[in-house]
Scaffold this motif. Structure first.
Motif, PDB file in Angstrom:
ATOM      1  N   SER A  18       0.844  -1.306   0.209  1.00  0.00           N
ATOM      2  CA  SER A  18      -0.108  -0.024   0.048  1.00  0.00           C
ATOM      3  C   SER A  18       0.879   1.145   0.049  1.00  0.00           C
ATOM      4  CB  SER A  18      -0.860  -0.018   1.196  1.00  0.00           C
ATOM      5  OG  SER A  18      -1.768  -1.191   1.247  1.00  0.00           O
ATOM      6  N   SER A  19       0.600   2.503  -0.537  1.00  0.00           N
ATOM      7  CA  SER A  19       1.197   3.500  -0.677  1.00  0.00           C
ATOM      8  C   SER A  19       0.450   4.420   0.397  1.00  0.00           C
ATOM      9  CB  SER A  19       0.996   4.244  -1.996  1.00  0.00           C
ATOM     10  OG  SER A  19      -0.289   4.572  -2.285  1.00  0.00           O
ATOM     11  N   ASP A  20       1.587   5.634   0.579  1.00  0.00           N
ATOM     12  CA  ASP A  20       0.967   6.463   1.664  1.00  0.00           C
ATOM     13  C   ASP A  20      -0.366   7.320   1.154  1.00  0.00           C
ATOM     14  OD1 ASP A  20       1.020   8.560   3.654  1.00  0.00           O
ATOM     15  OD2 ASP A  20       3.090   9.330   3.263  1.00  0.00           O
ATOM     16  N   ASP A  21      -1.216   7.411   2.071  1.00  0.00           N
ATOM     17  CA  ASP A  21      -2.399   7.973   1.818  1.00  0.00           C
ATOM     18  C   ASP A  21      -3.349   7.627   0.766  1.00  0.00           C
ATOM     19  OD1 ASP A  21      -0.585  11.196   2.747  1.00  0.00           O
ATOM     20  OD2 ASP A  21      -1.983  10.150   4.028  1.00  0.00           O
ATOM     21  N   GLN A  22      -3.187   6.362   0.298  1.00  0.00           N
ATOM     22  CA  GLN A  22      -4.009   5.761  -0.471  1.00  0.00           C
ATOM     23  C   GLN A  22      -5.524   5.506  -0.112  1.00  0.00           C
ATOM     24  OE1 GLN A  22      -2.591   1.843  -1.307  1.00  0.00           O
ATOM     25  NE2 GLN A  22      -3.653   1.717  -3.400  1.00  0.00           N
ATOM     26  N   THR A  23      -6.290   5.741  -0.974  1.00  0.00           N
ATOM     27  CA  THR A  23      -7.635   5.451  -0.871  1.00  0.00           C
ATOM     28  C   THR A  23      -8.425   4.925  -2.007  1.00  0.00           C
ATOM     29  OG1 THR A  23      -8.606   7.607  -1.372  1.00  0.00           O
ATOM     30  CG2 THR A  23      -7.950   7.468   0.740  1.00  0.00           C
ATOM     31  N   GLU A  24      -9.371   4.134  -1.866  1.00  0.00           N
ATOM     32  CA  GLU A  24     -10.150   3.598  -2.928  1.00  0.00           C
ATOM     33  C   GLU A  24     -11.467   3.630  -2.689  1.00  0.00           C
ATOM     34  OE1 GLU A  24      -8.789  -0.562  -2.942  1.00  0.00           O
ATOM     35  OE2 GLU A  24      -6.755  -0.022  -3.601  1.00  0.00           O
ATOM     36  N   VAL A  25     -12.301   4.485  -3.396  1.00  0.00           N
ATOM     37  CA  VAL A  25     -13.999   4.420  -3.275  1.00  0.00           C
ATOM     38  C   VAL A  25     -14.509   3.322  -3.618  1.00  0.00           C
ATOM     39  CG1 VAL A  25     -15.731   6.145  -3.561  1.00  0.00           C
ATOM     40  CG2 VAL A  25     -13.209   6.794  -3.643  1.00  0.00           C
ATOM     41  N   SER A  26     -15.383   2.999  -2.979  1.00  0.00           N
ATOM     42  CA  SER A  26     -16.157   1.677  -3.095  1.00  0.00           C
ATOM     43  C   SER A  26     -17.249   1.444  -2.035  1.00  0.00           C
ATOM     44  CB  SER A  26     -15.442   0.604  -3.411  1.00  0.00           C
ATOM     45  OG  SER A  26     -16.372  -0.720  -3.892  1.00  0.00           O
ATOM     46  N   LEU A  35      -1.028   6.618   8.043  1.00  0.00           N
ATOM     47  CA  LEU A  35       0.245   6.268   8.543  1.00  0.00           C
ATOM     48  C   LEU A  35       0.633   7.548   9.539  1.00  0.00           C
ATOM     49  CD1 LEU A  35       2.072   5.773   5.356  1.00  0.00           C
ATOM     50  CD2 LEU A  35       1.076   3.911   6.603  1.00  0.00           C
ATOM     51  N   ASN A  36       1.383   6.790  10.510  1.00  0.00           N
ATOM     52  CA  ASN A  36       1.878   7.576  11.525  1.00  0.00           C
ATOM     53  C   ASN A  36       0.898   8.232  12.342  1.00  0.00           C
ATOM     54  OD1 ASN A  36       4.943   6.982  11.113  1.00  0.00           O
ATOM     55  ND2 ASN A  36       4.788   8.073   9.339  1.00  0.00           N
ATOM     56  N   VAL A  37      -0.155   7.381  12.660  1.00  0.00           N
ATOM     57  CA  VAL A  37      -1.148   7.986  13.710  1.00  0.00           C
ATOM     58  C   VAL A  37      -0.596   8.010  15.062  1.00  0.00           C
ATOM     59  CG1 VAL A  37      -3.464   7.568  14.460  1.00  0.00           C
ATOM     60  CG2 VAL A  37      -2.907   7.100  12.114  1.00  0.00           C
ATOM     61  N   THR A  38      -0.709   9.215  15.532  1.00  0.00           N
ATOM     62  CA  THR A  38      -0.140   9.227  16.986  1.00  0.00           C
ATOM     63  C   THR A  38      -1.538   8.573  17.895  1.00  0.00           C
ATOM     64  OG1 THR A  38      -0.982  11.552  17.122  1.00  0.00           O
ATOM     65  CG2 THR A  38       1.127  11.202  16.596  1.00  0.00           C
ATOM     66  N   PRO A  43       7.013  10.762  21.031  1.00  0.00           N
ATOM     67  CA  PRO A  43       7.155  10.394  19.237  1.00  0.00           C
ATOM     68  C   PRO A  43       7.126   9.051  19.166  1.00  0.00           C
ATOM     69  CG  PRO A  43       8.575  12.329  20.408  1.00  0.00           C
ATOM     70  CD  PRO A  43       7.730  11.380  21.539  1.00  0.00           C
ATOM     71  N   GLN A  44       7.430   8.209  19.915  1.00  0.00           N
ATOM     72  CA  GLN A  44       7.710   6.761  19.558  1.00  0.00           C
ATOM     73  C   GLN A  44       5.830   5.986  19.600  1.00  0.00           C
ATOM     74  OE1 GLN A  44      10.441   5.304  22.387  1.00  0.00           O
ATOM     75  NE2 GLN A  44      11.977   5.293  20.763  1.00  0.00           N
ATOM     76  N   GLN A  45       5.060   6.832  19.995  1.00  0.00           N
ATOM     77  CA  GLN A  45       3.803   6.319  20.200  1.00  0.00           C
ATOM     78  C   GLN A  45       3.057   6.590  18.801  1.00  0.00           C
ATOM     79  OE1 GLN A  45       2.684   8.306  24.074  1.00  0.00           O
ATOM     80  NE2 GLN A  45       2.636   6.435  25.028  1.00  0.00           N
ATOM     81  N   THR A  46       3.319   5.946  17.920  1.00  0.00           N
ATOM     82  CA  THR A  46       2.304   5.835  16.530  1.00  0.00           C
ATOM     83  C   THR A  46       2.091   4.625  16.031  1.00  0.00           C
ATOM     84  OG1 THR A  46       4.781   5.803  15.192  1.00  0.00           O
ATOM     85  CG2 THR A  46       3.999   8.280  16.181  1.00  0.00           C
ATOM     86  N   MET A  47       1.339   4.744  15.091  1.00  0.00           N
ATOM     87  CA  MET A  47       1.122   3.220  14.296  1.00  0.00           C
ATOM     88  C   MET A  47       0.413   3.717  12.887  1.00  0.00           C
ATOM     89  SD  MET A  47      -2.788   2.797  16.453  1.00  0.00           S
ATOM     90  CE  MET A  47      -3.869   4.136  16.633  1.00  0.00           C
ATOM     91  N   ASP A  48       0.574   2.647  12.177  1.00  0.00           N
ATOM     92  CA  ASP A  48       0.026   2.751  10.865  1.00  0.00           C
ATOM     93  C   ASP A  48      -1.451   2.142  10.802  1.00  0.00           C
ATOM     94  OD1 ASP A  48       2.037   3.850   9.908  1.00  0.00           O
ATOM     95  OD2 ASP A  48       3.107   2.240   9.168  1.00  0.00           O
ATOM     96  N   VAL A  49      -2.457   2.636  10.257  1.00  0.00           N
ATOM     97  CA  VAL A  49      -3.805   2.024  10.096  1.00  0.00           C
ATOM     98  C   VAL A  49      -4.170   1.711   8.929  1.00  0.00           C
ATOM     99  CG1 VAL A  49      -6.197   2.165  10.950  1.00  0.00           C
ATOM    100  CG2 VAL A  49      -4.499   3.040  12.503  1.00  0.00           C
ATOM    101  N   TYR A  50      -4.784   0.555   8.660  1.00  0.00           N
ATOM    102  CA  TYR A  50      -5.281   0.218   7.154  1.00  0.00           C
ATOM    103  C   TYR A  50      -6.550  -0.146   7.491  1.00  0.00           C
ATOM    104  CZ  TYR A  50      -0.065  -0.085   6.441  1.00  0.00           C
ATOM    105  OH  TYR A  50       1.262   0.355   6.354  1.00  0.00           O
ATOM    106  N   LEU A  51      -7.546   0.579   6.721  1.00  0.00           N
ATOM    107  CA  LEU A  51      -8.991   0.334   6.835  1.00  0.00           C
ATOM    108  C   LEU A  51      -9.756  -0.278   5.721  1.00  0.00           C
ATOM    109  CD1 LEU A  51      -9.768   3.291   8.873  1.00  0.00           C
ATOM    110  CD2 LEU A  51      -9.610   1.489   9.860  1.00  0.00           C
ATOM    111  N   PRO A  52     -10.091  -1.439   5.603  1.00  0.00           N
ATOM    112  CA  PRO A  52     -10.883  -1.819   4.243  1.00  0.00           C
ATOM    113  C   PRO A  52     -12.148  -1.179   4.071  1.00  0.00           C
ATOM    114  CG  PRO A  52     -11.578  -3.116   6.210  1.00  0.00           C
ATOM    115  CD  PRO A  52     -10.616  -2.048   6.706  1.00  0.00           C
TER     116      PRO A  52
END
Length: 279
Positions: A18-26, A35-38, A43-52
């Motif tokens: 997946s690429s940064d800030d990618q969205t698919e409309v459906s 990416l890098n949600v706090t 500063p180390q308390q970050t995470m990447d979130v991938y939502l279907p």
């Protein structure tokens, strides 16, 4: 370890990252990559979130917890897992977390467990339109943290399944307490080379297994220079004694997750159906 985690299946199935800030409309909701949600002030308390796409409040969530002996590593070590999970579990959300690393006069425990608690609190209070049904996948120190959180701290039993890859499961194991890396592990985790029995039991995953603990699959290497081969059977015995479904796998020639392609592929062939059947 690092990004070799899911590389074999990436090569076999040619899944694109997946690429940064990618969205698919459906449908009703878009697929999103955040990416890098706090989730905290550090500063180390970050995470990447991938939502279907088309997610609902029934959408289940994978939480990935990287390794690194509690004082190293990052979520990027797990980034290759995301395309594979999307391939087999397209309707699930995926959360790949960082946590505060251990350092001088700053042991891993309890701050790393506190970070995992903050992650779940953040997700539970988010507007992501996901459920509170979770599965955790951890490697090495991340596997220890995943088991400890799921067995001891998840009092609501929201974690439904755990994958433990070469994780410390029982610090009271004599084969561990006499291991050359034991004191280093004790310092990183607890800040002392001579932890008390009470301290050990507090951070000891098998100590906190009950009949309500989540289904668990584990993978260990017979030539692991960090984790004694007795850790897997001790975890298996504790889960069996509590009546918890589990699968234990040992690769006699495997090290600390520096496994060959055939071994890695075999691991995935067990891990994927485990989650299909138990999550």
């Amino acid at each position: 370890m690092k990004k070799l985690l899911f590389l074999p299946f990436l090569l076999l199935f040619l899944v694109s990252c997946s690429s940064d800030d990618q969205t698919e409309v459906s449908g009703n909701l878009q697929a999103q990559t955040l990416l890098n949600v706090t989730y905290g002030n550090d500063p180390q308390q970050t995470m990447d979130v991938y939502l279907p796409e088309n997610r609902t409040t029934d959408t289940k969530v994978f939480v990935l917890v990287h390794g690194g002996f509690w004082y190293a590593g990052s979520k990027e070590d797990f980034s290759d897992a995301v395309p594979l999970l999307k391939q087999y579990f397209p309707d699930h959300a995926i959360v790949n977390i960082n946590y505060r690393l251990a350092g001088f006069n700053s042991p891993a425990y309890p701050k790393q467990i506190e970070d995992i608690q903050k992650v779940f609190q953040f997700l539970d209070n988010s507007d992501y339109s996901i459920s509170d049904d979770y599965a955790m996948i951890g490697v090495s120190a991340g596997a220890h943290l995943s088991m400890l959180y799921a067995y001891k701290y998840d009092t609501q039993h929201d974690v439904k399944a755990v994958c433990d890859i070469v994780g410390p499961a029982d610090f009271t194991d004599e084969n561990y307490t006499t291991h050359p890396e034991y004191e280093n592990a004790a310092v990183a985790l607890l800040g002392t080379t001579t932890p008390t029995q009470e301290q050990l039991l507090e951070v000891n995953p098998v100590t906190h297994i009950t009949a309500q603990s989540p289904a668990t699959i584990s993978f260990y290497g017979g030539q692991d220079y960090l984790i004694p081969t007795t850790q897997g059977p001790r975890l298996e015995a504790a889960l069996n004694n509590a009546g918890v479904y589990n699968e234990y796998n040992l690769y006699p020639n495997g090290g600390h997750f520096d496994w060959d392609l055939a071994t890695m592929t075999d691991m995935y062939s067990k891990l994927i159906p485990f989650f299909q059947n138990h999550f």
